[in-house]
Structures are given as structure tokens and as C-alpha cells.
Design an enzyme around this catalytic site. Structure first.
Site, PDB file in Angstrom:
ATOM      1  N   HIS A  86       0.739  -1.206  -0.087  1.00 59.01           N
ATOM      2  CA  HIS A  86      -0.062   0.104  -0.142  1.00 59.01           C
ATOM      3  C   HIS A  86       0.909   1.492  -0.034  1.00 59.01           C
ATOM      4  CE1 HIS A  86       0.561  -0.035   4.438  1.00 59.01           C
ATOM      5  NE2 HIS A  86       0.171   1.120   4.249  1.00 59.01           N
TER       6      HIS A  86
ATOM      7  N   HIS B 103       7.610  -2.328   2.130  1.00 64.72           N
ATOM      8  CA  HIS B 103       7.401  -0.925   2.284  1.00 64.72           C
ATOM      9  C   HIS B 103       8.692  -0.061   2.174  1.00 64.72           C
ATOM     10  CE1 HIS B 103       3.418  -2.018   3.266  1.00 64.72           C
ATOM     11  NE2 HIS B 103       3.468  -1.711   4.498  1.00 64.72           N
TER      12      HIS B 103
END
Ligand code: BG6
EC number: 1.1.1.49
Length: 491
Positions: A181, A243
């Protein structure tokens, strides 16, 4: 690796089929994101959302779940009663026991023909293979289907490869959306513009003009109710493998020839493959693991990790990690990349700090010695870009002080920022793969991370404790101090 363009017609209606529809991720992130997309008319016409869960619920009971568990996560200002009602009307619910192949026939009965079926697997990755096999056996996978895989994708290289292979038996690479995300965050996408939309940085964006890079993702939250998952995972797998490495790729990659998915992903892959593999000696010297002990955040006392619910007594999970990494290529030779992430740190802050080379020689005797300009890219919670430079302090004499050129992106653009999940879900429905990870990229990230996990085991490494509300163990500061450097908040 190239991703064959896949043949789904772009304007087909979508059946968004969410496995784990009654789970936490769906309630807190996916459904609020779909509502926002609906509110802003970004869902393709005739979209339907089919939640899949284990519980024996009717459609009405599921809608009740959405009301109770998901609505509180929608921004109050965005709650429009009429839009909310039309949103709820998009839902269906199907009970499926993931292992029971015959249960999938219930889904086949209500799934529409001639639509784009998006299977969102918001479940544990151990179930991905079974779900895909059973979907295919029920005849639910066709050329127009897409599958979205939530992280963490595996717990090491072999398990990630196994998942990729089994999903790949039923879906072509262009039908697979591996979600991270962070790639959906506005500010992360803006990093590409900072680098490739502004020629000014191009010639300087390399050694020796850049001395070091810091990438920090600091959180104030603890593990909350997720210890069952987190204790098996730890910060390296939970945050760095995905990430932080994705952020590193965007900072370090060569300019892609276009924004086409493969053009971007090819360049990111080269960075991942150029990461210097860490030996056990490197790991002992250049990594720091930490675990939070009781402390205070924003004046409120908080528990230590060992006191959180469901943490085993002998836990060695790291809730903090700092790593000095290197990229073995021409652009970045000898430039350390300091990566750091942790829970229960002093403040929520994700930022990238680029430290430029020191002044080669100073003709101005007063003022900081060894000064290098610093570019600070704040990703969250604030969105800003600051360039620190020396300026003359007003007055007689030539005294220099550091000051900031400050671009506040929230002030510069007042438009609504869509949440990462909203953008990424829209990308999936429109068939845009650029902000998703390709198979070889994911595997290259695991190939770099896995030796660190093994090295910690070999070294019998225990996480060092740090007080909640600080910036991690002292060893993390020492990692930088060794090179006469300091984390941004300590400089
Ligand atoms: C998730 C991790 O991927 O990212 C969580 O599993 C973490 O542990 C979260 O809290 C952080 O995301 P964000 O968007 O809040 O920075």
C-alpha cells in the site's frame, strides 16, 4: 521478465470478490476505500462487491457488519447518507470454507458472466494456493479475471516462490496485483515526480554528490491485537521487505523509459538485485533489532511489547529494525542507505533524507564545518519537501546558519488526497499495474532479506529493548555515529 498485456476489456463491469470479507483489513481499509471510490464515482458502472467469509451470514447480516465495523472508519465528512445506502446496495455475501472445493460453486452460481472478476485475497498467505486452485476448479478464473495478493507474501524466499508458482498456474502475471500500500500513497508517487519531473536533481542524484540516504518509517502504534501475526513476522518482514525496500527502489532507481508497468518495475528490480548481500559479520555490525519496553507516547503511558496480549513469554520478535545497506552499482558505490522502522516510537513520521556531500572547502571561516545540504522528503503525516542550505546570518561579519527552503505540499495543493487503498483498488479495476510488485521484484526483495533473518538466528541475536516513546535503541544512533552521521532528529 515481461508482463504480457492481458486481454480484459477495460470497461467491463467489475465483481469485486473479497476473501476475508469479514476480517480486519476489509473492515478498516478495503470497504472504506471502496466507499470513497463509490462516492467519487470512480467505481466502474454496475460494480458489485461480493464478500466471502467463513461465517454463516445472510446478505443482511453482512451489511450489518459493514455498518458496525466499517462505517466508523469512513471519514465523517465524507458520509453522505444517500451514497452510503447506494454503496450498501452493491453488496452480496457468500459463505465459503476455504478448503471446501464444493463451497466455491455457490460463488459460481451468483458470479456474473462477462464481467471482470477481481479476487481480493485479504487472508493469510498460507491460503492463497488453496483459494486459487479452488477458484479455478469451479471455473471462476478466465482471461478477464484479476487477483490481488495482500502482503506479507510468504515468510521467506521459498514460500514466496511457492505462492507465486501456485497463483501463476491459474493467473497470468498481468492478472496478478501484488499490493504494497505504500506504492499507493500520494507522496510516494510524488517521489517519482520529484526525481524525474525536475531536471535540477538529475546530475546530483548519485555518489559522490550524495553522501548518504536515510529512510525512516516511524510509528507510534504498538502491535495492538495483532501479536499473533506480528510475533511470527517482526519488523523486518512486516515493513522492510516491502515498504522500505520499495521506497529505497524509488530513491535509487535509474530513470525508467516510461511509466509503463514493466519499464518501472525493471528499474526497481535492478536496484533490488544490486543490494549488497549481507554476510554474518555485516549483519552483526550493520543491523540493529529492538523491542519496545513500557514507556509513554504523547504523555500517555503504554505497555511494553512483552506485556501485549498474546505475546509468547520467550518472544524474540523485533518491533524495531535499523540497517545500513549498500547498493553495488556505479551510481551508489559507497553511499550508505540507512533504513529504519519501528513501533511505539516517539512520533509517526515517514521521511527520506538525502544528505549531499560536504563543502569541499570553505572560504568563510565562521559557520558550520563539513556542512552538506540536506533534502528532507516528508511522506507522512505531513507532506513536505525541505532543502536545507546555509545562508548568511544578517548582521556584520559573515556568519552562516542552516535554513530551509520549504515546500508544504498540503498548502500548495488543497485537493482531497485519496487513501492508498482507494487509489490501488481503482488501479486494479482499471487494469493499471505500475504500482504493484512483479513476481521477480518480490523474490529479489526476499533474496536480500532472508540472509539477514538467517544471520540473526546464527548470531542468536536478541532484540535490544528501547523505551516506548523514544527513537529506538541507542545502538541505532551508534550505527550512524560511527560514520560521523546522525539520524535527522538527532542532527
Ligand atoms: C502494514 C504493516 O503493512 O503497514 C503494519 O503490516 C503497519 O504493521 C502499516 O502499521 C503502516 O502503514 P501506514 O500506512 O500507517 O504507514
Amino acid at each position: 521478465m515481461t508482463t504480457q498485456t492481458h486481454s480484459a476489456a477495460p470497461d467491463l463491469p467489475v465483481d469485486m470478490i473479497i476473501f476475508g470479507g469479514g476480517g480486519d483489513l476489509s473492515a478498516r481499509k478495503l470497504l472504506p476505500a471502496l466507499y470513497m471510490a463509490h462516492l467519487h464515482c470512480n467505481l466502474p458502472p454496475k460494480t458489485r462487491i461480493i464478500a466471502i467469509g467463513r461465517r454463516d451470514w445472510s446478505r443482511e447480516q453482512y451489511v450489518q457488519f459493514v455498518e458496525e465495523q466499517s462505517k466508523p472508519f469512513v471519514d465523517k465528512k465524507a458520509l453522505d447518507p444517500q451514497s452510503w445506502d447506494t454503496f450498501l446496495a452493491l453488496f452480496d455475501y457468500v459463505r465459503i470454507n476455504i478448503d471446501a472445493a464444493s463451497d466455491y460453486l455457490r460463488l459460481a452460481e451468483i458470479a456474473r458472466k462477462d464481467v471482470c472478476r477481481v479476487f481480493y485475497l485479504a487472508t493469510s498467505p498460507d491460503l492463497f494456493t488453496t483459494i486459487c486452485d479452488n477458484l479455478a476448479a469451479a471455473g471462476l478464473v478466465d482471461n478477464n479475471s484479476r487477483v490481488v495478493l495482500e502482503k506479507p507474501l510468504g515468510h521467506d524466499l521459498a514460500s514466496a516462490q511457492a505462492i507465486n508458482a501456485s497463483v501463476g498456474r491459474h493467473f497470468a502475471e498481468a492478472q496478478i496485483y501484488r499490493i504494497d500500500h505504500y506504492l499507493g500513497k500520494e507522496t510516494v508517487q510524488n517521489l517519482m515526480v520529484l526525481r524525474f519531473g525536475n531536471a535540477i536533481f538529475g546530475p546530483l542524484w548519485q555518489a559522490p554528490y550524495i553522501k548518504s540516504v536515510q529512510i525512516t518509517v516511524a510509528e507510534t502504534v504498538g502491535v495492538g491485537s495483532r501479536a499473533g501475526f506480528y510475533d511470527q513476522t517482526g519488523a523486518l518482514r512486516d515493513m522492510v521487505q516491502n515498504h522500505l525496500l520499495q521506497l529505497l527502489c524509488i530513491v535509487a532507481m535509474e530513470p525508467p523509459v516510461s511509466l509503463d508497468p514493466d519499464a518501472v518495475r525493471d528499474e526497481k528490480l535492478k536496484v533490488l538485485r544490486s543490494l549488497r548481500k549481507m554476510t554474518v559479520a555485516d549483519i552483526a555490525r550493520d543491523t540493529v533489532r529492538g523491542q519496545y519496553s513500557p514507556g509513554a507516547i504523547g504523555g500517555e503511558p503504554v505497555k511494553g511489547y512483552m506485556e501485549e496480549d498474546n505475546v509468547p513469554a520467550e518472544s524474540r520478535a523485533e518491533t524495531f529494525v535499523a540497517i545500513r545497506a549498500h547498493i553495488n552499482n556505479w551510481r551508489w558505490a559507497n553511499v550508505p542507505f540507512f533504513l529504519r522502522t519501528g513501533k511505539r516510537l516517539q512520533k509517526k513520521q515517514s521521511e527520506i533524507v538525502i544528505d549531499f556531500a560536504d563543502l569541499p572547502f570553505s572560504i568563510i571561516p565562521s559557520g558550520p564545518r563539513n556542512y552538506g545540504n540536506r533534502l528532507v522528503i516528508q511522506l507522512q503525516p505531513e507532506e513536505s519537501i525541505q532543502l536545507q542550505m546555509l545562508a548568511k546570518e544578517p548582521g556584520s561579519g559573515m556568519h552562516m546558519l542552516p535554513v530551509n527552503l520549504n515546500l508544504d505540499l498540503q498548502q500548495a495543493f488543497s485537493e482531497r488526497r485519496a487513501e492508498a487503498y482507494e487509489r490501488l483498488l481503482i488501479d486494479v479495476m482499471r487494469g493499471r499495474l505500475t504500482h504493484f510488485m512483479r513476481r521477480d521484484e518480490l523474490e529479489a526483495a526476499w533474496a536480500w532479506v532472508e540472509p539477514i533473518l538467517d544471520g540473526w538466528k546464527e548470531l542468536n541475536d536478541r532484540p535490544r529493548t528501547y523505551t516506548a516513546g523514544t527513537f529506538g535503541p541507542a545502538a541505532s544512533s551508534a550505527l550512524m555515529a560511527r560514520e560521523n552521521m546522525a539520524w535527522a532528529e538527532e542532527a
